[in-house]
Scaffold this active site. Structure first.
Site, PDB file in Angstrom:
ATOM      1  N   PRO E  12      42.607  41.061  44.255  1.00 34.32           N
ATOM      2  CA  PRO E  12      42.302  41.234  46.158  1.00 34.32           C
ATOM      3  C   PRO E  12      42.112  39.606  46.402  1.00 34.32           C
ATOM      4  O   PRO E  12      41.936  38.569  45.867  1.00 34.32           O
ATOM      5  CB  PRO E  12      40.815  41.012  45.833  1.00 34.32           C
ATOM      6  CG  PRO E  12      40.407  40.753  44.406  1.00 34.32           C
ATOM      7  CD  PRO E  12      41.708  40.964  43.828  1.00 34.32           C
ATOM      8  N   ASN E  13      43.127  39.648  47.334  1.00 29.40           N
ATOM      9  CA  ASN E  13      42.953  38.460  48.152  1.00 29.40           C
ATOM     10  C   ASN E  13      44.653  37.387  47.691  1.00 29.40           C
ATOM     11  O   ASN E  13      44.792  36.340  48.347  1.00 29.40           O
ATOM     12  CB  ASN E  13      42.006  37.363  48.051  1.00 29.40           C
ATOM     13  CG  ASN E  13      40.727  37.846  49.075  1.00 29.40           C
ATOM     14  OD1 ASN E  13      40.677  38.009  50.055  1.00 29.40           O
ATOM     15  ND2 ASN E  13      39.365  37.315  48.238  1.00 29.40           N
ATOM     16  N   TYR E  25      45.659  26.824  45.864  1.00 25.69           N
ATOM     17  CA  TYR E  25      46.795  27.898  45.486  1.00 25.69           C
ATOM     18  C   TYR E  25      48.436  27.516  46.277  1.00 25.69           C
ATOM     19  O   TYR E  25      49.593  28.835  45.555  1.00 25.69           O
ATOM     20  CB  TYR E  25      46.366  29.427  46.117  1.00 25.69           C
ATOM     21  CG  TYR E  25      44.616  29.868  45.863  1.00 25.69           C
ATOM     22  CD1 TYR E  25      44.805  30.483  44.511  1.00 25.69           C
ATOM     23  CD2 TYR E  25      43.847  29.385  46.816  1.00 25.69           C
ATOM     24  CE1 TYR E  25      43.707  30.481  43.756  1.00 25.69           C
ATOM     25  CE2 TYR E  25      42.898  30.114  46.102  1.00 25.69           C
ATOM     26  CZ  TYR E  25      42.615  31.052  44.748  1.00 25.69           C
ATOM     27  OH  TYR E  25      41.118  30.927  44.564  1.00 25.69           O
ATOM     28  N   ALA E  80      39.720  37.850  42.057  1.00 24.06           N
ATOM     29  CA  ALA E  80      38.208  37.452  41.929  1.00 24.06           C
ATOM     30  C   ALA E  80      37.865  38.661  40.768  1.00 24.06           C
ATOM     31  O   ALA E  80      36.272  38.652  39.789  1.00 24.06           O
ATOM     32  CB  ALA E  80      37.609  37.840  42.706  1.00 24.06           C
ATOM     33  N   SER E 105      46.317  29.348  40.119  1.00 22.99           N
ATOM     34  CA  SER E 105      45.296  27.646  39.571  1.00 22.99           C
ATOM     35  C   SER E 105      44.910  28.515  37.801  1.00 22.99           C
ATOM     36  O   SER E 105      44.613  29.080  37.798  1.00 22.99           O
ATOM     37  CB  SER E 105      43.997  28.371  40.598  1.00 22.99           C
ATOM     38  OG  SER E 105      42.685  29.100  40.772  1.00 22.99           O
TER      39      SER E 105
END
Lengths: 155, 155, 155, 155, 155, 155, 155, 155, 155, 155, 155, 155
Positions: E12-13, E25, E80, E105
């Site tokens: 996700p994302n 990021y 996440a 990260s």
């Protein structure tokens, strides 16, 4: 006649007794409770002085000065401060008087946050769940304790 | 005209609004907030009465007696007591009035200890994070709720 | 006329609104809510675009792309994902848009697991507990915030 | 003949049944399980409709709309979502249908994170640990429950 | 030439990479990352197939079927879902393929809720914090591992 | 002469100092402490103003208004409120004055509930465990800090 | 004369009363306590039947069958099982009789593991800390409660 | 005919079944349950032997000696000891017999302290929430399991 | 040629590598690892200096003085101190050098107490689970990071 | 002249003082601090002996042998070991000397893991947050305490 | 000859010793253990009396009455009750006899729930992990302790 | 003659034995303990080599190299590191030698933080609470274990 003088102290929201959530707290008002305690004391040759405050600081003062003001013991319904106040715990210890914790309802049987009593470790005893009679039973127990202390001292 | 009368109650440190940490709380003072709420109420045919206190006990009194004093609902910014006070929770329940919890900032987005609201389970609603507008939005929502209750009752 | 364009996003089970547990959620359907929000937006010169999905991934997409799709802010009722989804938290931050969290009921007053909002730290504000009116109040607050930002920018 | 119609819903990774970790889950495929459930239903004059999805949102939809789609009860193996999904919990409650939670293995005897079922408080019953037979036993129990409800109603 | 075929899966994302919070990021897009991984694979005689989805269920499918689809290993950035998804943990185990967890990260150095990886116990290794290079380093490590397994088997 | 003006604030039960649990708190009274602090201030060309209250709300007011009242720093013994009061934490931050937390005893060496200081994150320093001398040492440290700030400013 | 019949039940180690840790529990034996309770009951026109067991199962039986055996209420000192036994909690609820929890000492003021009462949520009231008098006070409170119930019923 | 012999063991308060809290546990007595289990066993060519005890120690003995006494499996409703007893967990493992945990109600849907089963990790399966039918379903599942083991062995 | 100089630091029990639990840690010795890292560095125009110590204090010194000793980055396998040492965390921050945390095994997949890294928040990246190759991959990533920093500076 | 001899002990990373994170710890070096403490001691007729070590074991030795080596008290900045070392706690108790815990910064106002002091329960006092002046204030307080003890003894 | 008389008490499931999970508990039966303890006692001029019970209440009785029955010390293997029983803790304290806790296996090295000993704070010593020899070693240690007490008393 | 060679290792503060808190640890010095262990070993045809260090790293080295240095088992009193050191846990496992954990006092009966042994899961046995005799009893148990292993091997 015992001659003992007891400070009866009630905390936050107890001025609403009889008007507030009667399913939990009943319909007797705090004045009714005070009268019942006074009669029970009188019947045992003792006297009480009753006060109520919503303010934690005033309760701290009433408790911590109780000895200087001539009381022999404290009957304390600290209401919701029971569960949050270390200041009251300190005040009871500062008073060095035998203190009985009383409650109208039985806090251990209600919301989880009512299961921790901050003040219990400083109190000699607890009476809870008998409605307004908790005050009277607590008074009888406290007077019995003081009587016993005096008779122990006199040997 | 609604004719509803709302008690607007603000807790600790809110007397410093506009002077305290403006990056978080903005530059409007509590007087500004009160004026905005009063105008919003007036525009909807309602009235408000505003008070502030740093003392938990005075807040307990203001809340628990609000019904007796003729209010139909409560708009409450309990400040830091939101996170620690079971006495306020008890007072709201004792009042038996619909109560809306309001906050200038959005407490859930700040320090972890601001994520727990002790009073939320006793409140019907929460508005937070709109700055002083939280008060006005909370008032509109509360009046709408009261209006709906009245129209439901009238059937 | 404000000209702001708001993305109104509802999460899991909100398609059942009006049919599901009416004692908690009321009888208005999600279509009713969307109509009310559209009217409130129109009355303020703004426009909204409403969507609902039970799928966390589709909500992530809707939120994280909202800026690219020309929205100025987000009104989000994430339903049960409010309490479990870090992906939505990341999506809100990825969107970089002011986001208002809304709820029909007041989650803090219900089961303990509804007291933690995973997304709150990424949201500017929260409105909860006013029933369907939470959406409208949240929209008013969000438009006020955008208006203020614009007037601040224009100096 | 009972005439009951049951929705049999399986969650993430159950499409891998029979191929995935046979030491824990056995060698029967999900098709085998579906056939066994269908036969057991038929033998009792009931019918079932089986579906599987890895997507939480599709499971939410299948559950929350089950009543509208004519089902009388739900047999649910939510797989790993059992332990994390409040959305499924809400969906079961939204469905207002008796729901039986089934598991191939016995989750309570495995990793600690499998000991918490998010959905259990919304389910009427649980069958776990009998391998694919958990589905059949769950179905028998659910049909017995529905039969009893009907006979109670008919008085 | 190794001939290994690796499934590279992003959650996700990550479709927002390069646009989302560049301070954390970086500015490379997911397409840039995919190209870098492809080149690194090609240089080592391996091939990769890259996909991204915001939907947990699609990630579950991609992972749990990877073996059937001819992949020898998985490079997974679950975003996440890393911190919340037991379904992904189950899918990795169901795949029975060596899986390397990668992160742009370094999650352990960020918010506390990013310190728990639900999927780590099912992964053979983790690379985190090197920006997009985490993918390439993870690929090199995974290919080395597969090479070693093959040479061990060949004795 | 420094010319600094310090607000010395003591919280609940400290009016009982010298009478309360002397084994823990010693025999000096709060008046003795105030005199010692005044002398130490005078000897360094500074002045102090001392107050005590059992009421959390009065302490909040004293702290949050200290800047407006012309004080340059605060010496605070919050007593038991140290461990429970977020309102005091907010007040210290609202004051924007350097604040030193002092304690007669060493709370970290006593009951576990005294190990958490709610106010510490808002204080620049802590002195604890030296009996009444904690106040004087705290004052010296605070004046030194103010002096250094002034000399840094003057460059 | 009340005519109420009360079951007085004492749990593990209370047969050692008077011999065990007299600094905490005093010198009265359990027989002394039973005699005092019997006298107090007799004086109020009630009767009691006293038993003690170290075995949790026997206590469960005594409590859960108390109604069938003709008792109107229970006075229970569950000793250490107070803090660990869900079976006693179930037994009290199974009995459907008003039950008063009594303790010789005040458990909340002792080791932390004595602060949780497993049985409290099933009890109407608690008396603790008055030594053997806790039994007598508990009895008086319980009889008062039964009397009140009867007079309420009689209208 | 299977010829299997099953030990059916019920724990504390289950002797009160049918009399205790019928809203939760129904109106069937334990004798009714035993008869139903016996019939179901007989219909499948198996036999059962039923016992009940409120005493944890007697349950430990019944379980740990079941193998020596000729039983092939155990059907266990440990009542409240389910949540607290490590001794029962040890006894089940000591028995080395397949054991099915059964419950009248669905403990996971009740008080939080009923969500932890101490014995589950030692049990092969669980059936809960079907009322007395839980016993019968558990028996069917257990016999099926034993049958399968036997046919695997004869393989 | 990069010319970077990297300090490679290994903590407790890593001197036993190759002799200790080969099922988890493999058969390569620490000398083998050092040689592999040296070669990888040389191949990239960089140099490394390797040390090992079982003493937390020596590791603190090696890390915190690394900058003064001319190193450009740190490759750190802190062994078991990873999970307990705040002193190492402080040392890494004191060094102000980019630090990569490496591990032979994947700690997150082992005992729960290995899931918390005390040092991670001070490290830029982590490589774990590739056996001795973790060191080499970590070195490559670290050199890439330093190269990128230099090229960014040169703009 | 007091004639007292104080052991001043500093722990891990304090050799980096003045070079390490000056925003938190300032620019004075440990040598500067030692000189300031020596001067303050000399001015009061006392002497100090200063040491620093990064090794927990050397600190244990220095502390536990301090009495044998002729010291009358200990001034201890245990750095990060403050939060993790039970060995230091034991050493302080083994020394039987009054020990003052000092810190450059105010640990309670920093990361959560700095809020627990393992050694505090063994220390008589704490000074924190005054920068290097914490050492001097701690010394003054410690000497005052020793002076008082001596004068009490001399009666 | 010592003449000491020791009560050797074993708890739940220890009657299954030698038959239960021999990989953990070995093949010696409880009778074998009793014989070994008797011989070791006899060789030291002491005597033992051995009993076993699965019932917590019988263990409470055996322990709390041990002094009255003429024993000088207790050797206790409380089995699983070790981890759950406050009643045994109270019984040991009530006995006022030196008590040694013994275990066949080493509980701290097994499941997490075996790491907490409820009874340890009331015991003088623990021996665990030596198989049946734990009993003999515990006896030797206990006799040594009693011998030392006697010789200390005799001066 | 057994011929076994045992490494006896003592950790932090044990060099202070006999001088430190004699109420807890007694008056025997570590030299006394070493002599007693040597004699006990000699009497059983075994030999010991004793060392003590306050430094965790030196203990790690002593333990992890014990096998290479010709020891057959380890007797370890890790002092306070027992409760905090994962490095010692790793070292014991790295040694692959049977290790007995010994303690002078009974840690489980003292402060809560002494109840967790980090090293226990790596140790075969524990002896605690017998004063210096704990070492001798531990040695006897360890030699018995080695003897049994040898006789098992010889079959």
């Amino acid at each position: 006649m015992s001659g003992f003088n007891i400070s009866v102290i009630s905390g936050p929201n107890l001025d609403r007794l009889g008007k507030r959530e009667p399913a939990i707290y009943g319909t007797a008002t705090l004045d009714d409770v005070h009268r019942a305690v006074e009669e029970a004391a009188k019947a045992r040759g003792a006297s009480v002085s009753c006060m109520q405050s919503n303010c934690e600081g005033e309760l701290v003062t009433a408790i911590s000065h109780a000895g200087d003001r001539g009381f022999h013991g404290i009957l304390l319904n600290a209401g919701a401060y029971t569960h949050t106040s270390i200041a009251l715990y300190d005040a009871i210890r500062a008073s060095a008087l035998p203190t009985v914790e009383v409650h109208i309802s039985n806090p251990d049987g209600r919301e989880p946050f009512r299961r921790r009593s901050r003040i219990a470790p400083a109190c000699m005893a607890r009476v809870a769940g008998f409605g307004p009679s908790s005050y009277v039973l607590g008074l009888i127990g406290l007077l019995g304790h003081l009587e016993k202390l005096r008779s122990d001292e006199r040997g």
